[in-house]
Design a protein around this motif. Structure first.
Motif, PDB file in Angstrom:
ATOM      1  N   ALA A 116      -2.351  -3.031  -6.423  1.00 37.28           N
ATOM      2  CA  ALA A 116      -2.395  -2.056  -7.523  1.00 37.28           C
ATOM      3  C   ALA A 116      -1.049  -1.360  -7.688  1.00 37.28           C
ATOM      4  N   VAL A 117      -0.441  -0.950  -6.574  1.00 37.76           N
ATOM      5  CA  VAL A 117       0.860  -0.275  -6.641  1.00 37.76           C
ATOM      6  C   VAL A 117       1.932  -1.244  -7.137  1.00 37.76           C
ATOM      7  N   THR A 118       1.898  -2.477  -6.637  1.00 36.05           N
ATOM      8  CA  THR A 118       2.884  -3.479  -7.070  1.00 36.05           C
ATOM      9  C   THR A 118       2.775  -3.729  -8.568  1.00 36.05           C
ATOM     10  N   PHE A 119       1.545  -3.901  -9.048  1.00 39.84           N
ATOM     11  CA  PHE A 119       1.349  -4.178 -10.475  1.00 39.84           C
ATOM     12  C   PHE A 119       1.767  -2.990 -11.333  1.00 39.84           C
ATOM     13  N   ALA A 120       1.332  -1.805 -10.939  1.00 39.20           N
ATOM     14  CA  ALA A 120       1.674  -0.614 -11.722  1.00 39.20           C
ATOM     15  C   ALA A 120       3.172  -0.352 -11.711  1.00 39.20           C
ATOM     16  N   ASN A 121       3.801  -0.484 -10.546  1.00 36.82           N
ATOM     17  CA  ASN A 121       5.232  -0.242 -10.420  1.00 36.82           C
ATOM     18  C   ASN A 121       6.039  -1.291 -11.173  1.00 36.82           C
ATOM     19  N   GLY A 122       5.465  -2.490 -11.330  1.00 30.20           N
ATOM     20  CA  GLY A 122       6.163  -3.560 -12.035  1.00 30.20           C
ATOM     21  C   GLY A 122       5.760  -3.700 -13.481  1.00 30.20           C
ATOM     22  N   GLY A 123       4.965  -2.762 -13.982  1.00 28.82           N
ATOM     23  CA  GLY A 123       4.517  -2.837 -15.365  1.00 28.82           C
ATOM     24  C   GLY A 123       5.676  -2.865 -16.355  1.00 28.82           C
ATOM     25  N   ASP A 124       6.722  -2.081 -16.062  1.00 28.77           N
ATOM     26  CA  ASP A 124       7.880  -2.076 -16.966  1.00 28.77           C
ATOM     27  C   ASP A 124       8.684  -3.366 -16.855  1.00 28.77           C
ATOM     28  N   ASN A 125       8.522  -4.103 -15.728  1.00 32.06           N
ATOM     29  CA  ASN A 125       9.207  -5.392 -15.579  1.00 32.06           C
ATOM     30  C   ASN A 125       8.746  -6.382 -16.635  1.00 32.06           C
ATOM     31  N   ILE A 126       7.489  -6.246 -17.050  1.00 24.09           N
ATOM     32  CA  ILE A 126       6.930  -7.177 -18.034  1.00 24.09           C
ATOM     33  C   ILE A 126       7.771  -7.150 -19.302  1.00 24.09           C
ATOM     34  N   GLY A 127       8.164  -5.963 -19.730  1.00 22.74           N
ATOM     35  CA  GLY A 127       8.987  -5.827 -20.927  1.00 22.74           C
ATOM     36  C   GLY A 127      10.344  -6.497 -20.795  1.00 22.74           C
ATOM     37  N   VAL A 128      10.856  -6.596 -19.561  1.00 28.01           N
ATOM     38  CA  VAL A 128      12.131  -7.275 -19.314  1.00 28.01           C
ATOM     39  C   VAL A 128      11.916  -8.784 -19.230  1.00 28.01           C
TER      40      VAL A 128
END
Length: 200
Positions: A116-128
């Protein structure tokens, strides 16, 4: 296989996931002495990052499972987990549970928390990742995905390495129960605020 695209993929992964090293080190420190904690942390990291990758790949192909407006609200996951960890640390301190008592059970982070933390913390990575994947094409996207998944293992090794260095391990053993909730709450608030969730 083009070495240039491998280098680009490695650089992109490192730049977008540098903050994960601190979080992983804290998770490994929290799991120290608990049987199976390394396996749970690595599994959680892979689950969380695979979810990020799946959403980015799907979006590159035109499918939108996660609207851009929903991404800031992912900050609620680390915020909730950080508050839960802070509550547990406060309760343990109040009840006087010692370190020896804590390490006898199967404690440490579970795979869902890490994911959950990995996904949430990487949510902005999706836009990149989406524009990069879109321009890379199917072949290039496959290389990016493969490099990313290999580097997740490297990140886990690095996180464990930092958490087990004597000086760092001693500091994390002493302050980790405070640092982990603080870092998770901070990550959650930053995601919410930077994304403009709730009009922040």
């Amino acid at each position: 296989m083009d070495l240039g695209i491998i280098g680009q993929a490695a650089g992109l992964f490192a730049v977008t996931n540098i903050d994960d090293l601190l979080v992983l080190a804290l998770f490994f420190a929290q799991g120290a002495g608990h049987p199976g904690s390394t396996r749970r942390i690595v599994l959680g990291q892979y689950l969380g990052f695979t979810a990020i990758l799946a959403v980015a790949v799907a979006a590159a192909f035109g499918a939108t499972f996660l609207p851009a407006s929903a991404i800031p609200y992912l900050g609620l996951l680390p915020l909730a987990l950080g508050l839960k960890a802070a509550w547990a640390a406060w309760r343990d301190h109040r009840e006087g549970n010692g370190d020896e008592e804590e390490k006898t059970g199967t404690g440490g982070p579970n795979y869902f928390e890490v994911a959950a933390v990995t996904f949430a913390n990487g949510g902005d990575n999706i836009g990149v990742y989406v524009p990069v994947f879109t321009t890379a094409g199917t072949g290039g996207m496959s290389v990016y995905a493969a490099v990313f998944l290999v580097l997740v293992a490297v990140w886990c090794l690095e996180g464990k390495f930092f958490a087990t260095r004597p000086v760092i391990a001693k500091a994390l053993a002493r302050w980790g129960h405070i640092l982990l909730p603080l870092v998770l709450i901070t990550i959650g608030l930053l995601i919410l605020i930077q994304g403009g969730a709730f009009g922040l």
